[in-house]
Motif scaffolding. Structure first.
Motif, PDB file in Angstrom:
ATOM      1  N   ASN A 190       0.829  -1.206   0.000  1.00  0.00           N
ATOM      2  CA  ASN A 190       0.000   0.000   0.000  1.00  0.00           C
ATOM      3  C   ASN A 190       0.864   1.257   0.000  1.00  0.00           C
ATOM      4  O   ASN A 190       0.537   2.244  -0.663  1.00  0.00           O
ATOM      5  CB  ASN A 190      -0.945   0.007   1.200  1.00  0.00           C
ATOM      6  N   CYS A 191       1.972   1.230   0.727  1.00  0.00           N
ATOM      7  CA  CYS A 191       2.906   2.355   0.759  1.00  0.00           C
ATOM      8  C   CYS A 191       3.508   2.572  -0.634  1.00  0.00           C
ATOM      9  O   CYS A 191       3.582   3.700  -1.119  1.00  0.00           O
ATOM     10  CB  CYS A 191       3.997   2.121   1.797  1.00  0.00           C
ATOM     11  N   LEU A 192       3.938   1.479  -1.283  1.00  0.00           N
ATOM     12  CA  LEU A 192       4.516   1.593  -2.621  1.00  0.00           C
ATOM     13  C   LEU A 192       3.490   2.126  -3.624  1.00  0.00           C
ATOM     14  O   LEU A 192       3.820   2.955  -4.484  1.00  0.00           O
ATOM     15  CB  LEU A 192       5.070   0.247  -3.076  1.00  0.00           C
ATOM     16  N   ASP A 193       2.240   1.664  -3.509  1.00  0.00           N
ATOM     17  CA  ASP A 193       1.172   2.179  -4.377  1.00  0.00           C
ATOM     18  C   ASP A 193       0.992   3.682  -4.156  1.00  0.00           C
ATOM     19  O   ASP A 193       0.859   4.456  -5.108  1.00  0.00           O
ATOM     20  CB  ASP A 193      -0.151   1.453  -4.123  1.00  0.00           C
ATOM     21  N   PHE A 194       1.010   4.109  -2.888  1.00  0.00           N
ATOM     22  CA  PHE A 194       0.875   5.518  -2.528  1.00  0.00           C
ATOM     23  C   PHE A 194       2.037   6.328  -3.098  1.00  0.00           C
ATOM     24  O   PHE A 194       1.845   7.382  -3.707  1.00  0.00           O
ATOM     25  CB  PHE A 194       0.818   5.632  -0.994  1.00  0.00           C
ATOM     26  N   LEU A 195       3.256   5.833  -2.939  1.00  0.00           N
ATOM     27  CA  LEU A 195       4.438   6.537  -3.444  1.00  0.00           C
ATOM     28  C   LEU A 195       4.433   6.598  -4.967  1.00  0.00           C
ATOM     29  O   LEU A 195       4.787   7.630  -5.557  1.00  0.00           O
ATOM     30  CB  LEU A 195       5.723   5.889  -2.934  1.00  0.00           C
ATOM     31  N   ASN A 196       4.020   5.509  -5.617  1.00  0.00           N
ATOM     32  CA  ASN A 196       3.936   5.516  -7.085  1.00  0.00           C
ATOM     33  C   ASN A 196       2.893   6.509  -7.575  1.00  0.00           C
ATOM     34  O   ASN A 196       3.068   7.160  -8.602  1.00  0.00           O
ATOM     35  CB  ASN A 196       3.631   4.121  -7.628  1.00  0.00           C
ATOM     36  N   TYR A 197       1.821   6.643  -6.817  1.00  0.00           N
ATOM     37  CA  TYR A 197       0.788   7.626  -7.170  1.00  0.00           C
ATOM     38  C   TYR A 197       1.360   9.042  -7.056  1.00  0.00           C
ATOM     39  O   TYR A 197       1.157   9.879  -7.929  1.00  0.00           O
ATOM     40  CB  TYR A 197      -0.431   7.455  -6.252  1.00  0.00           C
ATOM     41  N   LEU A 198       2.096   9.308  -5.971  1.00  0.00           N
ATOM     42  CA  LEU A 198       2.657  10.642  -5.756  1.00  0.00           C
ATOM     43  C   LEU A 198       3.778  10.982  -6.729  1.00  0.00           C
ATOM     44  O   LEU A 198       3.888  12.116  -7.185  1.00  0.00           O
ATOM     45  CB  LEU A 198       3.204  10.772  -4.329  1.00  0.00           C
ATOM     46  N   TYR A 199       4.630  10.027  -7.009  1.00  0.00           N
ATOM     47  CA  TYR A 199       5.860  10.302  -7.746  1.00  0.00           C
ATOM     48  C   TYR A 199       5.931   9.654  -9.118  1.00  0.00           C
ATOM     49  O   TYR A 199       7.003   9.616  -9.713  1.00  0.00           O
ATOM     50  CB  TYR A 199       7.072   9.844  -6.915  1.00  0.00           C
ATOM     51  N   ASN A 200       4.828   9.139  -9.611  1.00  0.00           N
ATOM     52  CA  ASN A 200       4.817   8.370 -10.861  1.00  0.00           C
ATOM     53  C   ASN A 200       5.651   7.110 -10.653  1.00  0.00           C
ATOM     54  O   ASN A 200       6.620   7.126  -9.897  1.00  0.00           O
ATOM     55  CB  ASN A 200       5.360   9.179 -12.041  1.00  0.00           C
ATOM     56  N   PRO A 201       5.285   6.049 -11.318  1.00  0.00           N
ATOM     57  CA  PRO A 201       6.036   4.808 -11.101  1.00  0.00           C
ATOM     58  C   PRO A 201       7.523   4.985 -11.417  1.00  0.00           C
ATOM     59  O   PRO A 201       7.898   5.542 -12.438  1.00  0.00           O
ATOM     60  CB  PRO A 201       5.392   3.825 -12.074  1.00  0.00           C
ATOM     61  N   LEU A 202       8.340   4.558 -10.479  1.00  0.00           N
ATOM     62  CA  LEU A 202       9.791   4.593 -10.659  1.00  0.00           C
ATOM     63  C   LEU A 202      10.266   3.221 -11.095  1.00  0.00           C
ATOM     64  O   LEU A 202       9.816   2.213 -10.577  1.00  0.00           O
ATOM     65  CB  LEU A 202      10.481   4.969  -9.347  1.00  0.00           C
ATOM     66  N   LYS A 203      11.172   3.197 -12.032  1.00  0.00           N
ATOM     67  CA  LYS A 203      11.792   1.944 -12.447  1.00  0.00           C
ATOM     68  C   LYS A 203      13.036   1.724 -11.594  1.00  0.00           C
ATOM     69  O   LYS A 203      13.601   2.675 -11.043  1.00  0.00           O
ATOM     70  CB  LYS A 203      12.183   2.019 -13.925  1.00  0.00           C
ATOM     71  N   GLY A 204      13.474   0.489 -11.506  1.00  0.00           N
ATOM     72  CA  GLY A 204      14.684   0.174 -10.759  1.00  0.00           C
ATOM     73  C   GLY A 204      15.871   1.002 -11.215  1.00  0.00           C
ATOM     74  O   GLY A 204      16.693   1.430 -10.402  1.00  0.00           O
ATOM     75  N   THR A 205      15.941   1.279 -12.517  1.00  0.00           N
ATOM     76  CA  THR A 205      17.065   2.064 -13.041  1.00  0.00           C
ATOM     77  C   THR A 205      17.029   3.504 -12.543  1.00  0.00           C
ATOM     78  O   THR A 205      18.059   4.160 -12.487  1.00  0.00           O
ATOM     79  CB  THR A 205      17.083   2.048 -14.588  1.00  0.00           C
ATOM     80  N   ASP A 206      15.839   4.007 -12.169  1.00  0.00           N
ATOM     81  CA  ASP A 206      15.724   5.358 -11.608  1.00  0.00           C
ATOM     82  C   ASP A 206      16.324   5.434 -10.207  1.00  0.00           C
ATOM     83  O   ASP A 206      16.618   6.526  -9.715  1.00  0.00           O
ATOM     84  CB  ASP A 206      14.253   5.787 -11.513  1.00  0.00           C
ATOM     85  N   LEU A 207      16.461   4.286  -9.549  1.00  0.00           N
ATOM     86  CA  LEU A 207      16.890   4.243  -8.157  1.00  0.00           C
ATOM     87  C   LEU A 207      18.388   3.997  -7.988  1.00  0.00           C
ATOM     88  O   LEU A 207      18.934   4.258  -6.918  1.00  0.00           O
ATOM     89  CB  LEU A 207      16.118   3.143  -7.419  1.00  0.00           C
TER      90      LEU A 207
END
Length: 178
Positions: free
Chosen positions: A36-53
């Protein structure tokens, strides 16, 4: 907990941060809560790919602090240190490195710094280490986000907090945007 308390004391002693921390007897990071936290963060910040991290621990964890606090209802502590993963030490940062950086007025070697968030329950949230590790070593078979009590991560992971507080970055001449 002892290493974490020492990191808070070290940050104060070196006048890098005045982190206030009160441990809570709680568990925030269940599988469902994390999703649920990851869904919330993806909503706020657009889905991040592993390469973005990859290699973005300072920036990502700094940006996520307020959102993680909002989601869990508890303030995370920005934590800087090193990791032992499957017996190998990564991002080895020592107190001597920090003191040298302060005396030389030059930024600490960025390759030796890793950051993550520590919740008041002493659970670790690390959104970047696995992606960074896998960018060099290939698939590890571990979930992309480390989210557990520090003790529960052993024997594969051992987090070694050295400093706390986002303000430590600017006082060491580092930026969370890099």
């Amino acid at each position: 907990m002892e290493e974490f308390e020492l990191a808070i004391e070290r940050s104060r002693y070196l006048k890098l941060s005045d982190t206030r921390f009160k441990a809570l007897d709680a568990k925030f990071c269940s599988d469902e809560n994390l999703q649920n936290c990851l869904d919330f963060l993806n909503y706020l910040y657009n889905p991040l790919k592993g390469t973005d991290l990859v290699g973005q621990c300072l920036n990502i964890h700094s940006q996520l602090m307020k959102a993680v606090e909002h989601f869990y209802g508890a303030p995370p502590i920005f934590t800087i240190g090193s990791i032992t993963f499957d017996g190998n030490k990564y991002f080895e940062l020592t107190e001597d490195d920090i003191k040298s950086s302060i005396l030389d007025c030059s930024p600490t070697n960025m390759a030796n710094i890793h950051a993550w968030l520590t919740l008041p329950s002493m659970e670790i949230l690390d959104f970047t280490f696995i992606s960074t590790y896998e960018s060099q070593a290939g698939d590890s078979g571990f979930p992309k986000v480390v989210s557990q009590f520090a003790e529960s991560l052993k024997p594969h992971f051992h987090y070694h907090p050295v400093l706390t507080g986002e303000e430590s970055l600017s006082k060491l001449g580092l930026s969370s945007s890099g």
